[in-house]
Design an enzyme around this catalytic site. Structure first.
Site, PDB file in Angstrom:
ATOM      1  N   ARG A 169      32.901  32.110  32.777  1.00 20.05           N
ATOM      2  CA  ARG A 169      33.268  30.705  32.279  1.00 20.05           C
ATOM      3  C   ARG A 169      33.325  30.736  30.716  1.00 20.05           C
ATOM      4  O   ARG A 169      34.334  29.646  29.847  1.00 20.05           O
ATOM      5  CB  ARG A 169      31.983  30.487  32.298  1.00 20.05           C
ATOM      6  CG  ARG A 169      31.190  30.248  33.608  1.00 20.05           C
ATOM      7  CD  ARG A 169      29.909  29.465  33.932  1.00 20.05           C
ATOM      8  NE  ARG A 169      28.369  31.023  32.581  1.00 20.05           N
ATOM      9  CZ  ARG A 169      27.938  30.664  32.722  1.00 20.05           C
ATOM     10  NH1 ARG A 169      27.114  29.668  33.307  1.00 20.05           N
ATOM     11  NH2 ARG A 169      27.426  31.612  32.466  1.00 20.05           N
ATOM     12  N   TYR A 223      13.858  35.604  40.326  1.00 16.94           N
ATOM     13  CA  TYR A 223      14.470  36.632  39.990  1.00 16.94           C
ATOM     14  C   TYR A 223      14.688  37.441  40.994  1.00 16.94           C
ATOM     15  O   TYR A 223      16.019  37.756  41.509  1.00 16.94           O
ATOM     16  CB  TYR A 223      14.218  37.006  38.606  1.00 16.94           C
ATOM     17  CG  TYR A 223      15.292  38.348  38.220  1.00 16.94           C
ATOM     18  CD1 TYR A 223      16.545  37.886  38.281  1.00 16.94           C
ATOM     19  CD2 TYR A 223      15.485  39.387  38.095  1.00 16.94           C
ATOM     20  CE1 TYR A 223      17.515  38.203  37.779  1.00 16.94           C
ATOM     21  CE2 TYR A 223      16.373  39.985  38.002  1.00 16.94           C
ATOM     22  CZ  TYR A 223      17.654  40.242  37.435  1.00 16.94           C
ATOM     23  OH  TYR A 223      18.631  40.748  37.687  1.00 16.94           O
ATOM     24  N   GLY A 251      28.059  42.513  28.997  1.00 12.44           N
ATOM     25  CA  GLY A 251      27.733  43.619  29.339  1.00 12.44           C
ATOM     26  C   GLY A 251      28.066  44.479  30.829  1.00 12.44           C
ATOM     27  O   GLY A 251      29.315  45.104  30.373  1.00 12.44           O
ATOM     28  N   PHE A 265      21.507  39.733  28.748  1.00 15.37           N
ATOM     29  CA  PHE A 265      20.751  39.560  30.083  1.00 15.37           C
ATOM     30  C   PHE A 265      19.285  39.120  29.492  1.00 15.37           C
ATOM     31  O   PHE A 265      19.021  37.738  29.267  1.00 15.37           O
ATOM     32  CB  PHE A 265      20.149  41.141  30.986  1.00 15.37           C
ATOM     33  CG  PHE A 265      19.418  40.473  31.998  1.00 15.37           C
ATOM     34  CD1 PHE A 265      19.269  40.408  33.205  1.00 15.37           C
ATOM     35  CD2 PHE A 265      18.054  40.990  31.819  1.00 15.37           C
ATOM     36  CE1 PHE A 265      18.855  40.368  34.580  1.00 15.37           C
ATOM     37  CE2 PHE A 265      17.078  40.826  33.023  1.00 15.37           C
ATOM     38  CZ  PHE A 265      17.666  40.071  34.500  1.00 15.37           C
ATOM     39  N   GLY A 281      32.064  38.117  36.372  1.00 14.78           N
ATOM     40  CA  GLY A 281      31.126  38.242  34.943  1.00 14.78           C
ATOM     41  C   GLY A 281      31.349  39.710  34.048  1.00 14.78           C
ATOM     42  O   GLY A 281      30.433  40.348  33.459  1.00 14.78           O
ATOM     43  N   ALA A 282      32.920  39.238  33.775  1.00 15.83           N
ATOM     44  CA  ALA A 282      33.427  40.922  32.759  1.00 15.83           C
ATOM     45  C   ALA A 282      33.356  40.414  31.221  1.00 15.83           C
ATOM     46  O   ALA A 282      33.762  41.326  30.805  1.00 15.83           O
ATOM     47  CB  ALA A 282      34.473  40.930  33.301  1.00 15.83           C
ATOM     48  N   PRO A 306      20.100  48.656  39.185  1.00 18.03           N
ATOM     49  CA  PRO A 306      19.873  48.921  37.916  1.00 18.03           C
ATOM     50  C   PRO A 306      18.479  48.501  37.555  1.00 18.03           C
ATOM     51  O   PRO A 306      18.358  47.383  38.116  1.00 18.03           O
ATOM     52  CB  PRO A 306      20.515  48.510  36.886  1.00 18.03           C
ATOM     53  CG  PRO A 306      21.890  47.497  37.983  1.00 18.03           C
ATOM     54  CD  PRO A 306      20.830  47.539  39.315  1.00 18.03           C
ATOM     55  N   GLY A 307      17.498  49.401  36.919  1.00 16.50           N
ATOM     56  CA  GLY A 307      16.541  49.746  36.352  1.00 16.50           C
ATOM     57  C   GLY A 307      16.799  47.990  34.183  1.00 16.50           C
ATOM     58  O   GLY A 307      18.173  48.306  34.535  1.00 16.50           O
TER      59      GLY A 307
HETATM   60  P1  NDP Z   1      25.246  39.849  31.022  1.00 12.66           P
HETATM   61  O1  NDP Z   1      23.787  38.173  30.614  1.00 12.66           O
HETATM   62  O2  NDP Z   1      25.438  40.708  29.531  1.00 12.66           O
HETATM   63  O3  NDP Z   1      26.192  39.747  31.599  1.00 12.66           O
HETATM   64  C1  NDP Z   1      25.863  38.742  33.268  1.00 12.66           C
HETATM   65  C2  NDP Z   1      27.422  37.778  32.965  1.00 12.66           C
HETATM   66  O4  NDP Z   1      27.565  37.286  34.224  1.00 12.66           O
HETATM   67  C3  NDP Z   1      28.639  36.943  31.838  1.00 12.66           C
HETATM   68  O5  NDP Z   1      29.737  38.347  31.371  1.00 12.66           O
HETATM   69  C4  NDP Z   1      28.808  35.996  32.734  1.00 12.66           C
HETATM   70  O6  NDP Z   1      29.813  35.545  31.886  1.00 12.66           O
HETATM   71  C5  NDP Z   1      28.150  36.361  33.859  1.00 12.66           C
HETATM   72  N1  NDP Z   1      28.066  35.218  34.716  1.00 12.66           N
HETATM   73  C6  NDP Z   1      26.946  35.053  34.283  1.00 12.66           C
HETATM   74  N2  NDP Z   1      26.718  33.410  35.036  1.00 12.66           N
HETATM   75  C7  NDP Z   1      27.948  32.659  35.621  1.00 12.66           C
HETATM   76  C8  NDP Z   1      28.652  32.220  36.151  1.00 12.66           C
HETATM   77  N3  NDP Z   1      27.751  30.594  36.266  1.00 12.66           N
HETATM   78  N4  NDP Z   1      30.204  31.896  36.194  1.00 12.66           N
HETATM   79  C9  NDP Z   1      30.610  33.311  36.189  1.00 12.66           C
HETATM   80  N5  NDP Z   1      29.781  34.049  35.652  1.00 12.66           N
HETATM   81  C10 NDP Z   1      28.676  34.032  35.005  1.00 12.66           C
HETATM   82  O7  NDP Z   1      24.054  40.575  31.765  1.00 12.66           O
HETATM   83  P2  NDP Z   1      24.021  41.858  32.463  1.00 12.66           P
HETATM   84  O8  NDP Z   1      25.255  42.881  32.410  1.00 12.66           O
HETATM   85  O9  NDP Z   1      22.576  42.336  31.982  1.00 12.66           O
HETATM   86  O10 NDP Z   1      23.992  41.642  34.118  1.00 12.66           O
HETATM   87  C11 NDP Z   1      25.021  41.492  34.973  1.00 12.66           C
HETATM   88  C12 NDP Z   1      24.433  42.086  36.028  1.00 12.66           C
HETATM   89  O11 NDP Z   1      23.618  42.601  36.305  1.00 12.66           O
HETATM   90  C13 NDP Z   1      23.573  40.863  36.340  1.00 12.66           C
HETATM   91  O12 NDP Z   1      23.667  40.388  38.450  1.00 12.66           O
HETATM   92  C14 NDP Z   1      22.168  40.986  36.830  1.00 12.66           C
HETATM   93  O13 NDP Z   1      21.547  40.430  37.189  1.00 12.66           O
HETATM   94  C15 NDP Z   1      22.228  41.954  37.097  1.00 12.66           C
HETATM   95  N6  NDP Z   1      21.046  43.324  36.569  1.00 12.66           N
HETATM   96  C16 NDP Z   1      20.655  43.476  34.750  1.00 12.66           C
HETATM   97  C17 NDP Z   1      19.839  44.218  34.705  1.00 12.66           C
HETATM   98  C18 NDP Z   1      19.765  44.334  33.053  1.00 12.66           C
HETATM   99  O14 NDP Z   1      18.196  44.611  32.945  1.00 12.66           O
HETATM  100  N7  NDP Z   1      20.265  43.806  32.243  1.00 12.66           N
HETATM  101  C19 NDP Z   1      19.577  45.189  35.609  1.00 12.66           C
HETATM  102  C20 NDP Z   1      19.485  44.853  36.870  1.00 12.66           C
HETATM  103  C21 NDP Z   1      20.752  44.212  37.402  1.00 12.66           C
HETATM  104  P3  NDP Z   1      30.237  33.931  31.861  1.00 12.66           P
HETATM  105  O15 NDP Z   1      28.486  33.709  30.713  1.00 12.66           O
HETATM  106  O16 NDP Z   1      30.919  33.552  30.363  1.00 12.66           O
HETATM  107  O17 NDP Z   1      30.333  32.956  32.850  1.00 12.66           O
HETATM  108  C1  8X3 Z   2      17.261  43.263  35.501  1.00 18.06           C
HETATM  109  C2  8X3 Z   2      15.777  44.289  36.240  1.00 18.06           C
HETATM  110  O1  8X3 Z   2      13.610  44.356  36.030  1.00 18.06           O
HETATM  111  O2  8X3 Z   2      15.381  43.729  33.805  1.00 18.06           O
HETATM  112  O3  8X3 Z   2      17.585  42.991  36.528  1.00 18.06           O
HETATM  113  O4  8X3 Z   2      14.334  42.282  35.502  1.00 18.06           O
HETATM  114  S1  8X3 Z   2      14.490  44.322  35.280  1.00 18.06           S
END
Ligand code: NDP
Ligand code: 8X3
Length: 253
Positions: A32, A151, A11, A188, A7-8, A181-182
């Site tokens: 993707r 979730y 975010g 996201f 997921g690079a 993280p929060g």
């Molecule tokens: P983003 O939506 O910015 O990034 C998500 C990444 O995950 C993208 O690169 C996306 O790539 C990839 N991804 C999603 N679905 C798929 C799939 N089916 N196959 C391959 N890659 C996938 O969100 P964040 O950076 O915020 O999220 C990253 C992680 O951090 C997640 O696990 C999230 O639950 C977690 N998190 C986020 C928080 C927040 O508040 N933002 C807080 C706590 C945890 P692409 O679409 O190109 O496939």
């Molecule tokens: C994301 C944290 O609290 O925004 O994992 O759902 S929250």
């Protein structure tokens, strides 16, 4: 040293790949969205002169996961760090009104996807008697909040899996860390609200969320401890967020 970050394309994953590259790691980036992967690969290679490999696949499909990793050939055996970051929230609704499509997407990505890639990579790490798996969990894996139901369940699963993987892999000298993280402002919330950018923006109005770089720094810190030190678990929150459900909002952030 070689790190694979899932997921690079956006975010936290993007910032994490960046910080590893900045510190001289060769990187494997996944996601993707092919165009974004290619652009990011070029950017990293130019900026940090490291080797970057991009793998475009859907982590929900185990056949695609295995095919992508095996396409690396012997390089796959050299992966030192796996950052399991790919994930999402879909929807924010009372349980009784939730969408099955949203629920399945979250379970398939956050839980099953993480398991698929970890299974392949952990075997390679076991053969090397060395490695480090870093799972991106969430405060939603430690606490529950209203309308967060499925979730939160997926992130509680990540929490359990991180602890379970640590117990099973310790005898093979493979470290396991969870970084939870929060609120972090990334794509996201746009994804959570099915592309509604206005609604997503409101989530962070009047408060200062974490930046993806804040989380990436915690991930890199955990990865860069000496060999005899493992960081089991990190919870990293915005200063104004005391718990999953308690956010202090002040106009202007
Ligand atoms: P983003 O939506 O910015 O990034 C998500 C990444 O995950 C993208 O690169 C996306 O790539 C990839 N991804 C999603 N679905 C798929 C799939 N089916 N196959 C391959 N890659 C996938 O969100 P964040 O950076 O915020 O999220 C990253 C992680 O951090 C997640 O696990 C999230 O639950 C977690 N998190 C986020 C928080 C927040 O508040 N933002 C807080 C706590 C945890 P692409 O679409 O190109 O496939
Ligand atoms: C994301 C944290 O609290 O925004 O994992 O759902 S929250």
């Amino acid at each position: 040293m070689l790190a694979l970050v899932t997921g690079a394309t956006s975010g936290i994953g993007k910032s994490t790949a960046m910080i590893f590259a900045k510190n001289g790691y060769d990187i494997i980036i996944t996601g993707r969205r092919k165009e974004r992967l290619e652009e990011f690969k070029t950017e990293l290679e130019k900026k940090y002169s490291v080797k970057v490999t991009s793998l475009c696949f859907d982590i929900r499909n185990n056949t695609e996961v295995e095919k992508a990793i095996f396409s690396l050939g012997d390089t796959a055996k050299k992966i030192n760090i796996l950052v399991n970051n790919a994930g999402l929230a879909a929807g924010l609704a009372p349980f009784q009104d939730g969408s099955l499509d949203h629920w399945e997407r979250m379970i398939d990505t956050n839980v099953k996807g993480l398991i698929y890639i970890s299974k392949v990579i952990s075997k390679l790490m076991i053969a090397n008697k060395s490695g480090h798996i870093i799972n991106i969990g969430s405060i939603a894996g430690k606490e529950i909040y209203t309308n967060g139901n499925v979730y939160c369940a997926t992130k509680h699963a990540v929490d359990a899996l991180s602890r379970a993987m640590r117990m099973d892999l310790v005898q093979h000298n493979v470290k396991v860390t969870a970084v939870n993280p929060g609120m972090v402002e990334t794509e996201f919330s746009v994804v959570r609200f099915d592309g509604d950018k206005e609604k997503a923006k409101k989530v962070y109005e009047g408060m200062q969320p974490l930046n993806p770089e804040d989380v990436a720094e915690a991930v890199y810190w955990a990865a860069s401890r000496p060999a005899h030190v493992n960081i089991n678990d990190i919870i990293i929150m915005p200063t104004v967020q005391a718990s999953a459900a308690n956010v202090v909002r002040k106009s202007g952030g």
